[in-house]
Design a protein around this motif. Structure first.
Motif, PDB file in Angstrom:
ATOM      1  N   LEU A  77       0.832  -1.206   0.000  1.00 58.89           N
ATOM      2  CA  LEU A  77       0.000   0.000   0.000  1.00 58.89           C
ATOM      3  C   LEU A  77       0.865   1.253   0.000  1.00 58.89           C
ATOM      4  O   LEU A  77       0.574   2.225  -0.698  1.00 58.89           O
ATOM      5  CB  LEU A  77      -0.925   0.016   1.214  1.00 58.89           C
ATOM      6  N   SER A  81       0.097   3.074  -3.406  1.00 59.54           N
ATOM      7  CA  SER A  81      -0.992   4.008  -3.167  1.00 59.54           C
ATOM      8  C   SER A  81      -0.464   5.242  -2.467  1.00 59.54           C
ATOM      9  O   SER A  81      -0.084   6.212  -3.080  1.00 59.54           O
ATOM     10  CB  SER A  81      -2.081   3.323  -2.344  1.00 59.54           C
ATOM     11  N   ASP A  84      -0.884   7.322   3.382  1.00 60.31           N
ATOM     12  CA  ASP A  84      -2.174   7.569   4.027  1.00 60.31           C
ATOM     13  C   ASP A  84      -3.072   6.335   3.990  1.00 60.31           C
ATOM     14  O   ASP A  84      -3.728   6.010   4.969  1.00 60.31           O
ATOM     15  CB  ASP A  84      -2.892   8.753   3.373  1.00 60.31           C
ATOM     16  N   HIS A  85      -3.115   5.647   2.848  1.00 60.16           N
ATOM     17  CA  HIS A  85      -3.903   4.411   2.759  1.00 60.16           C
ATOM     18  C   HIS A  85      -3.356   3.357   3.713  1.00 60.16           C
ATOM     19  O   HIS A  85      -4.103   2.676   4.405  1.00 60.16           O
ATOM     20  CB  HIS A  85      -3.890   3.830   1.339  1.00 60.16           C
ATOM     21  N   TRP A  89      -5.533   1.842   6.883  1.00 58.49           N
ATOM     22  CA  TRP A  89      -5.916   0.426   6.910  1.00 58.49           C
ATOM     23  C   TRP A  89      -5.222  -0.365   8.009  1.00 58.49           C
ATOM     24  O   TRP A  89      -5.376  -1.581   8.088  1.00 58.49           O
ATOM     25  CB  TRP A  89      -5.632  -0.217   5.563  1.00 58.49           C
TER      26      TRP A  89
END
Length: 163
Positions: A77, A81, A84-85, A89
């Motif tokens: 991630l 991505s 922040d993601h 999560w």
């Protein structure tokens, strides 16, 4: 074209430190305990979490694992991505799903596509991702409908024993 400024050492170190710090803080464990389990000196851990020292890939994975999160999912991630993601999560079933999904995907693609694996085009990735998410959403909705039907079928068993 890839924006190389995104990969500046100082920025990557700071973003990774933010992810690792969030994982450590939400773990409920002491930093000394995490350092011991991750096999990293406690001062080195402090410097990594402060963004003063770059963590190696192995160290980052061990810190995440010692913090009780899915290490591969969060590194993926972080890479694909955003930090922040990966932070959002932390400690979630979605992170575990992502780790299992991405771990299984290469073999599944080879098994299902067979010789067609070489025909896959990069431009299909975004649409395929949205299609997989929609398929997953439909699956969740179907499970919720089944649960609701099963719940309606047994109303007399709720609230204790009748008889």
């Amino acid at each position: 074209m890839t924006n190389m400024a995104l990969f500046a050492e100082q920025q990557v170190r700071a973003d990774l430190a933010q992810l690792l710090l969030a994982a450590v803080e939400t773990s409920g464990r002491t930093r000394c305990d995490i350092a011991r389990v991750a096999q990293i000196h406690k001062d080195a851990l402090r410097r990594v979490l402060a963004g003063e020292r770059s963590a190696s890939l192995g160290e980052a994975l061990r810190i995440l694992a010692a913090s009780g999160v899915t290490p591969q999912a969060h590194i993926l991630l972080f890479l694909v991505s955003s930090g922040d993601h990966a932070i959002a999560w932390l400690q979630s079933d979605l992170a575990q799903f992502f780790e299992d999904f991405t771990g299984e995907l290469p073999s599944a693609l080879e098994r299902v596509l067979g010789n067609q694996v070489h025909n896959v085009r990069p431009r299909w990735a975004k649409g395929t991702a949205h299609r997989v998410a929609r398929l997953l959403s439909d699956h969740i909705e179907e499970l919720e409908r089944r649960d609701a039907l099963l719940g309606d079928g047994f109303p007399s068993t709720q609230g204790g024993h009748h008889g």
